[in-house]
Design an enzyme around this catalytic site. Structure first.
Site, PDB file in Angstrom:
ATOM      1  N   ASP A  65      -1.994  32.834  58.702  1.00 22.03           N
ATOM      2  CA  ASP A  65      -1.387  33.298  57.331  1.00 22.03           C
ATOM      3  C   ASP A  65      -2.077  33.441  56.232  1.00 22.03           C
ATOM      4  O   ASP A  65      -1.767  34.612  55.826  1.00 22.03           O
ATOM      5  CB  ASP A  65      -0.195  32.032  57.228  1.00 22.03           C
ATOM      6  CG  ASP A  65       0.649  32.413  56.194  1.00 22.03           C
ATOM      7  OD1 ASP A  65       1.198  33.518  56.421  1.00 22.03           O
ATOM      8  OD2 ASP A  65       0.881  31.514  55.270  1.00 22.03           O
ATOM      9  N   ARG A 111      10.229  47.414  52.227  1.00 23.02           N
ATOM     10  CA  ARG A 111       9.628  46.332  51.944  1.00 23.02           C
ATOM     11  C   ARG A 111       8.774  45.378  53.042  1.00 23.02           C
ATOM     12  O   ARG A 111       8.061  44.600  52.366  1.00 23.02           O
ATOM     13  CB  ARG A 111      10.778  45.233  51.111  1.00 23.02           C
ATOM     14  CG  ARG A 111      11.506  45.839  49.990  1.00 23.02           C
ATOM     15  CD  ARG A 111      12.299  45.004  49.425  1.00 23.02           C
ATOM     16  NE  ARG A 111      11.845  43.449  49.214  1.00 23.02           N
ATOM     17  CZ  ARG A 111      12.720  42.498  49.345  1.00 23.02           C
ATOM     18  NH1 ARG A 111      13.715  42.520  49.763  1.00 23.02           N
ATOM     19  NH2 ARG A 111      12.073  41.413  49.112  1.00 23.02           N
ATOM     20  N   LYS A 112       8.875  45.841  53.964  1.00 27.09           N
ATOM     21  CA  LYS A 112       8.399  45.225  55.277  1.00 27.09           C
ATOM     22  C   LYS A 112       6.973  45.458  55.416  1.00 27.09           C
ATOM     23  O   LYS A 112       6.618  46.855  55.537  1.00 27.09           O
ATOM     24  CB  LYS A 112       9.373  45.176  56.351  1.00 27.09           C
ATOM     25  CG  LYS A 112      10.478  44.634  56.451  1.00 27.09           C
ATOM     26  CD  LYS A 112      11.370  44.707  57.712  1.00 27.09           C
ATOM     27  CE  LYS A 112      12.678  44.147  57.445  1.00 27.09           C
ATOM     28  NZ  LYS A 112      13.496  44.218  58.630  1.00 27.09           N
TER      29      LYS A 112
END
Length: 194
Positions: free
Chosen positions: A86, A132-133
């Site tokens: 992450d 927005r992805k």
């Protein structure tokens, strides 16, 4: 039982375009916040992940697994490895696109154990953008840039405005972050060779 591989990215995307002010290839990406568990240096048991910008839309990161990172005796905790990915994926998105974004979905595939004392080399790349992805993926190799792949990950990040952090974040932590960035900016201004 056979595993069905889903297409990645799962939607039609535009190629990710690196921001003109993004760090240049070879640049070491510094700590974005000292108290960040992923890249910060103020949390003793943190990952202390270090990242360098590669060519195109890639970033290379690495971290060494310590005994504070273990789950089963002598092996890295799977959730901690997901945390490392992450951080690496987020560093790629934030630094190359220069837009605030948050993790919307993170998928990890654990292919082999990651022992305490080993170093995980994570190669991350931007896969594309759809509104927005932001789609990004990575491979984590054991003990060398060309070592065996131990973990794979892919993620969806979603662009947000700064208000996302000012509304939901800790005001005191945001003030620390702003002060650290201001200090770094002042130090860079003095780093001039006449």
């Amino acid at each position: 039982m056979s595993r069905i591989s889903q297409p990645w990215p799962p939607v039609e995307v535009e190629p990710a375009t690196v921001h003109p002010k993004a760090p240049q290839p070879g640049s070491h990406l510094g700590i974005h916040f000292g108290e960040c568990f992923g890249c910060g240096d103020e949390i003793e048991a943190g990952l202390h992940l270090h990242s360098t910008v590669g060519e195109g839309t890639t970033v290379y990161s690495k971290f060494t697994v310590t005994s504070a990172h273990q789950g089963a005796p002598g092996l890295a905790h799977g959730g901690l490895l997901a945390c490392a990915f992450d951080e690496a994926l987020g560093a790629t998105v934030g630094n190359l696109l220069r837009r605030p974004a948050v993790t919307g979905k993170l998928e990890t595939d654990f292919l082999r154990p990651v022992p305490v004392g080993s170093t995980l080399y994570i190669a991350t790349k931007l896969d594309g953008v759809a509104g927005r992805k932001i789609y990004v993926s990575a491979d984590g190799r054991l003990d060398a840039e060309d070592g065996p792949v131990a973990v794979r990950a892919r993620a969806l990040f979603v662009r947000v405005e700064f208000e996302h952090f000012s509304t939901h974040g800790d005001p005191e932590a945001l003030q620390k972050l702003a002060a650290a960035h201001e200090k770094a900016k002042r130090e860079r201004e003095w780093d001039i060779n006449p």
